[in-house]
Write an enzyme that holds these catalytic residues in place. Structure first.
Site, short mmCIF file in Angstrom:
data_model
loop_
_atom_site.label_atom_id
_atom_site.label_comp_id
_atom_site.label_asym_id
_atom_site.label_seq_id
_atom_site.Cartn_x
_atom_site.Cartn_y
_atom_site.Cartn_z
N ASP A 1 0.86 -1.18 0.00
CA ASP A 1 0.00 0.00 0.00
C ASP A 1 0.90 1.24 0.00
OD1 ASP A 1 -2.41 1.62 0.52
OD2 ASP A 1 -1.59 1.81 2.55
N ASP B 1 -0.33 5.26 0.64
CA ASP B 1 -0.66 6.26 1.66
C ASP B 1 -0.77 5.63 3.04
OD1 ASP B 1 -0.74 7.96 -0.46
OD2 ASP B 1 -2.89 8.35 -0.39
N ASP C 1 -1.96 -0.48 5.94
CA ASP C 1 -2.28 0.11 7.24
C ASP C 1 -3.76 0.24 7.54
OD1 ASP C 1 -2.57 2.32 5.28
OD2 ASP C 1 -2.87 3.53 7.09
#
Length: 276
Positions: A9, A11, A217
């Protein structure tokens, strides 16, 4: 040696949640590049956004855009074009979602029932996207170059949001909540895209298995974190760890964002080296 892959991922993971910097991860990115381990962005971002970032990262590997809606493989990356791909410009593309226009039309049918309760990227335009994300205007323009999905900001009540999402699902869409926006696309997610691309690597490399890590996240990373051989969940400054349902090979970083990413990838590399 078993081939290794890193799916990540962007961001809040490889990129800082607030500044979008990846500086703390630079030493580990250099290790991956030196060892020839593909670094595969798996993101809600658009092709145009990832192309710019790949230039900064000196990255030439495949990538997955718009929350798993499409896999982009540079033409010639493998010796043969993978099955189930189309040539689109300089990429072999494996599509898992219908085009953006399909979802825009579906959202339009719900406007009268949810008047003023949601605002799409198309509604916001680059200036509104910049204001809502902190991106520079030029970056917001790239974020609006969507091909397979339509993100939106929900402005209504929690109860209406649940009903709204259910109606989208009934119409064949797959709404997925990210850090800031609800993304509307087809029956796709980061996990399905990861599994397909991992299979393409296995076939191209004639490998019985690969050792893959997924790093993320937030909630829209869970499918990817559950699909990979090893999952690295990055600590976030703005929300709790997402719940990842797996019994083993699950790591949680201590540091936030790219520092936590670097910490976890180094740990995974050490384990992989030991196993080899």
């Amino acid at each position: 040696m078993t081939p290794r892959l890193v799916f990540t991922d962007l961001d809040g993971s490889l990129l800082d949640h607030d500044t979008y910097s990846f500086e703390p991860a630079l030493p580990v990115l250099a290790i991956l590049l030196e060892q020839g381990i593909p670094l595969i962005p798996v993101t809600s971002k658009t092709r145009a956004e990832v192309e710019r970032l790949r230039q900064h990262l000196d990255n030439a590997d495949p990538f997955i855009v718009e929350n798993g809606a499409a896999v982009m493989i540079p033409v010639g990356y493998f010796a043969q074009q993978p099955a189930d791909t189309e040539v689109r410009g300089s990429y072999w593309v494996h599509e898992l979602s219908a085009p953006r226009e399909v979802w825009q039309a579906q959202l339009q049918t719900l406007r009268s029932d949810y008047a003023g309760q949601f605002e799409t990227f198309a509604d916001m335009g680059p200036s509104g996207i910049a204001q809502g994300t902190g991106l520079a205007l030029a970056d917001a323009e790239l974020a609006n170059c969507r091909e397979y999905s339509e993100p939106l900001r929900w402005l209504g009540s929690v109860e209406d949001r649940s009903e709204f999402i259910e109606r989208l699902r009934h119409a064949g869409a797959t709404p997925l909540q990210g850090g800031r926006f609800l993304s509307v696309a087809g029956a796709c997610d980061k996990g399905r895209a990861l599994r397909w691309l991992r299979g393409a690597y296995q076939q191209a490399l004639e490998a019985s298995t690969v050792d893959d890590l997924a790093a993320g996240d937030s909630g829209n990373d869970v499918a990817m974190l559950e699909a990979a051989g090893t999952a690295l969940v990055i600590r976030s400054p703005v929300h709790d760890f997402p719940v990842v349902k797996r019994d083993n090979q699950l790591m949680h970083s201590r540091a936030f964002g790219p520092a936590g990413w670097a910490e976890g990838v180094l740990e995974w590399l050490a384990i992989a080296d030991h196993n080899d």
